[in-house]
Structures are given as structure tokens and as C-alpha cells.
Design a protein around this motif. Structure first.
Motif, short mmCIF file in Angstrom:
data_model
loop_
_atom_site.label_atom_id
_atom_site.label_comp_id
_atom_site.label_asym_id
_atom_site.label_seq_id
_atom_site.Cartn_x
_atom_site.Cartn_y
_atom_site.Cartn_z
N ILE A 126 -12.03 -11.98 3.06
CA ILE A 126 -11.49 -10.92 3.91
C ILE A 126 -10.63 -11.54 5.01
CG2 ILE A 126 -12.10 -9.13 5.59
CD1 ILE A 126 -14.54 -8.50 3.86
N ALA A 127 -11.07 -12.66 5.55
CA ALA A 127 -10.29 -13.34 6.59
C ALA A 127 -8.90 -13.69 6.09
CB ALA A 127 -11.02 -14.60 7.06
N TRP A 128 -8.81 -14.18 4.85
CA TRP A 128 -7.51 -14.53 4.30
C TRP A 128 -6.64 -13.29 4.11
CZ3 TRP A 128 -4.17 -13.50 0.39
CH2 TRP A 128 -3.12 -14.42 0.18
N ARG A 129 -7.23 -12.23 3.56
CA ARG A 129 -6.44 -11.04 3.27
C ARG A 129 -5.91 -10.41 4.56
NH1 ARG A 129 -6.30 -10.54 -1.86
NH2 ARG A 129 -8.03 -11.25 -3.16
N LEU A 130 -6.76 -10.32 5.57
CA LEU A 130 -6.28 -9.79 6.85
C LEU A 130 -5.21 -10.70 7.44
CD1 LEU A 130 -9.53 -8.50 8.60
CD2 LEU A 130 -7.68 -7.14 7.64
N GLY A 131 -5.44 -12.01 7.38
CA GLY A 131 -4.46 -12.94 7.92
C GLY A 131 -3.14 -12.89 7.18
N HIS A 132 -3.21 -12.77 5.86
CA HIS A 132 -2.00 -12.69 5.04
C HIS A 132 -1.19 -11.44 5.36
CE1 HIS A 132 0.58 -12.86 1.51
NE2 HIS A 132 0.15 -11.67 1.14
N VAL A 133 -1.86 -10.29 5.38
CA VAL A 133 -1.16 -9.05 5.69
C VAL A 133 -0.62 -9.07 7.11
CG1 VAL A 133 -1.40 -6.54 5.91
CG2 VAL A 133 -2.53 -7.73 4.03
N ASN A 213 4.50 -0.93 2.21
CA ASN A 213 3.39 0.00 1.98
C ASN A 213 2.50 -0.50 0.84
OD1 ASN A 213 4.45 1.63 3.98
ND2 ASN A 213 4.65 3.44 2.70
N LEU A 214 3.12 -0.93 -0.25
CA LEU A 214 2.37 -1.42 -1.39
C LEU A 214 1.54 -2.63 -1.01
CD1 LEU A 214 1.75 -1.31 -4.43
CD2 LEU A 214 3.80 -2.69 -4.81
N GLU A 215 2.12 -3.54 -0.26
CA GLU A 215 1.41 -4.75 0.18
C GLU A 215 0.19 -4.37 1.01
OE1 GLU A 215 1.24 -9.12 0.80
OE2 GLU A 215 2.05 -7.75 -0.72
N PHE A 216 0.35 -3.45 1.93
CA PHE A 216 -0.75 -3.02 2.78
C PHE A 216 -1.84 -2.34 1.96
CE2 PHE A 216 -2.81 0.10 5.61
CZ PHE A 216 -3.20 -0.75 6.65
N ILE A 217 -1.45 -1.42 1.09
CA ILE A 217 -2.43 -0.65 0.33
C ILE A 217 -3.24 -1.54 -0.60
CG2 ILE A 217 -2.66 1.09 -1.49
CD1 ILE A 217 -0.21 2.51 -0.16
N HIS A 218 -2.58 -2.43 -1.33
CA HIS A 218 -3.35 -3.18 -2.32
C HIS A 218 -4.26 -4.21 -1.66
CE1 HIS A 218 -1.96 -7.36 -3.18
NE2 HIS A 218 -0.77 -6.99 -2.80
N HIS A 219 -3.85 -4.81 -0.55
CA HIS A 219 -4.73 -5.77 0.13
C HIS A 219 -5.88 -5.06 0.84
CE1 HIS A 219 -3.08 -9.66 -0.73
NE2 HIS A 219 -1.86 -9.25 -0.43
N MET A 220 -5.65 -3.89 1.38
CA MET A 220 -6.74 -3.15 2.01
C MET A 220 -7.75 -2.69 0.96
SD MET A 220 -6.30 -3.32 5.27
CE MET A 220 -5.72 -4.99 4.86
N ALA A 221 -7.28 -2.33 -0.24
CA ALA A 221 -8.19 -1.96 -1.31
C ALA A 221 -9.05 -3.15 -1.73
CB ALA A 221 -7.41 -1.42 -2.50
N GLU A 222 -8.42 -4.31 -1.85
CA GLU A 222 -9.18 -5.51 -2.19
C GLU A 222 -10.20 -5.86 -1.11
OE1 GLU A 222 -5.65 -7.70 -4.80
OE2 GLU A 222 -5.74 -7.93 -2.62
N THR A 223 -9.83 -5.68 0.14
CA THR A 223 -10.75 -5.94 1.24
C THR A 223 -11.93 -4.98 1.20
OG1 THR A 223 -8.98 -6.81 2.65
CG2 THR A 223 -10.95 -6.00 3.77
N ALA A 224 -11.66 -3.71 0.89
CA ALA A 224 -12.74 -2.73 0.79
C ALA A 224 -13.72 -3.11 -0.31
CB ALA A 224 -12.16 -1.34 0.54
N LEU A 225 -13.22 -3.61 -1.44
CA LEU A 225 -14.09 -4.03 -2.52
C LEU A 225 -14.96 -5.22 -2.08
CD1 LEU A 225 -15.14 -3.97 -5.40
CD2 LEU A 225 -13.14 -5.31 -6.09
N LEU A 226 -14.36 -6.17 -1.37
CA LEU A 226 -15.14 -7.31 -0.87
C LEU A 226 -16.26 -6.84 0.06
CD1 LEU A 226 -12.34 -9.94 -0.19
CD2 LEU A 226 -14.20 -10.14 -1.85
#
Length: 238
Positions: A126-133, A213-226
Motif C-alpha cells: 500500500i505504501a508503494w501504491r500511494l507513493g506511486h500515485v 483518472n484511470l491511473e487513480f482508479i486502478h491503483h485505489m482498487a488494488e489498494t482496497a484489495l490489499l
């Protein structure tokens, strides 16, 4: 154009989509703790790490903590984008430069036929995904509305989930406020964004916004799954 209070213009549609995704993400990220934020569910995860403990060749950040980043490549999920670039007239050399890879790699992608190859991207925390976005939105804002500072120095990564989220939402909200001021002419302007770690400079800005928008949506979905996996990590089926 407006129908019963609903915007149907291009910018309105993109903003509404972004707003809904942002609202859902705020709910899904509420209560994030440090252990969960840094949790590595499998060996070999990408995450944020102290500079002297970095395990990837291009980890970056201005402070003590850096974001993992591997060697340049074109992931299988982006093969179709490379084909589109070639169809739009980009030379193989320009495409290679755009992806920071060799000409041979681009030629390999363009020659690929049949089913897509499996995606072998590392699992990320999650730290990576938030940092990446966060890094992407800071960079795109800076190179569209700001002073075009070095993209690698814009986000000070942190092991604190609370501080990371505070900085993340401030950046996301600033992005949204700036985008809301974009004119119809600017939406159609090629190169309105000059963010160097992308092909923004070759695209009308409306397509840049759709991609953001696509970048934000797909990384937030992955974060939610984590978050779901973290919450149920000690449960087993009966």
C-alpha cells in the motif's frame, strides 16, 4: 451542457468520475495504520525503504525514504499502447525513448502476436501504491500548472501512514482544483502537460486527464484489495 444538474461536457464527465473515485478511495483508506501500510504480503514486494536499504536499481525520492523502481521495461499491459503509438506515426526510436528501453525491445513488442503475455510486475505494498500515485499526480501537476521541478524530488516519502495520507490527499485535492479551471481550448491542446515521465507532451490534454483518472482508479482498487487481504490474513476456511 447541463441536463437536470448533471454535467455532460467533457471536463464535467472527467471531474465527476474523478470525484466519485476520490470519495470511494477516502472511505476505503480510512483508518490505515503503519503496519498495514508497509505490509509485504509476499517476498520480493516493491515498497518504500530507507535509502541505504533500497533493493531496486532506480529507487528514488529526496529524503531518507525512497520508492522502489525497477529497470526500464514495457509491461505486457502496455503492449497495446505501444502499438497505438506506432499506428499514430511514432518511430520505433521515439517509442524506445518514450519508454526508456532499447529499440530491440520495442521491435519485440510490436512483433508480438497472439494472446497477451502474463503480467509479471512485482506485487507492491500500500505504501508503494500511494507513493506511486502521489508522485505521478505531483509530477503531472508540476509540469502542467507549476514550475516544472525535478519529478524525482517532489514527494518526500514516509513510513507514517497518517502523514502519507495527509500529503496524498492535499496533492489530489490540489490537482482536482487546478483541473477544474482548464478551458475547452486547453483540453484540446497537445503538450499542455509536459510531464517528462510520460507521453503527455504528445497528447491533447483531455486524453491526459482520462489517463490520470484511470491511473487513480486502478491503483485505489488494488489498494482496497490489499486492505481486504490484510483484514482477513489470519482467517482460514473451515
Amino acid at each position: 451542457m447541463e441536463i437536470e444538474g448533471v454535467r455532460t461536457d467533457r471536463l464535467g464527465l472527467l471531474l465527476d468520475q474523478f470525484d466519485q473515485a476520490r470519495e470511494m478511495a477516502r472511505v476505503r483508506l480510512a483508518g490505515l495504520g503503519d503496519d498495514e501500510y508497509l505490509w509485504e504480503p509476499v517476498p520480493g514486494c516493491w515498497s518504500i525503504r530507507r535509502r541505504d536499504e533500497a533493493v531496486t536499481p532506480r529507487a528514488f525520492g529526496p529524503g531518507e525514504w525512497v520508492l522502489d523502481k525497477g529497470a526500464p521495461d514495457i509491461p505486457a499491459s502496455e503492449y497495446a499502447e505501444v502499438v497505438r503509438q506506432a499506428a499514430d506515426g511514432m518511430t520505433v526510436a521515439k517509442i524506445a525513448d518514450d519508454w526508456s528501453v532499447g529499440v530491440e525491445r520495442v521491435e519485440q513488442v510490436l512483433a508480438h502476436t497472439g494472446p497477451p503475455e502474463p503480467d509479471t510486475s512485482p506485487v507492491a505494498t500500500i505504501a508503494w501504491r500511494l507513493g506511486h500515485v502521489h508522485s505521478n499526480f505531483e509530477g503531472q501537476w508540476e509540469w502542467t500548472f507549476g514550475e516544472r521541478k525535478d519529478p524525482g524530488l517532489l514527494v518526500d516519502f514516509t513510513p507514517s501512514a497518517a502523514l502519507a495520507l495527509e500529503r496524498f490527499w492535499a496533492s489530489i485535492d490540489r490537482w482536482r482544483d487546478s483541473v477544474a479551471s482548464v478551458t475547452e481550448e486547453q483540453l484540446d491542446t497537445v503538450g499542455f502537460s509536459r510531464y517528462p515521465h510520460s507521453n503527455d507532451a504528445e497528447c491533447p490534454y483531455v486524453t491526459v486527464l482520462a489517463g490520470a483518472n484511470l491511473e487513480f482508479i486502478h491503483h485505489m482498487a488494488e489498494t482496497a484489495l490489499l486492505r481486504d487481504l490484510w483484514r482477513t490474513r489470519f482467517t482460514t476456511s473451515g
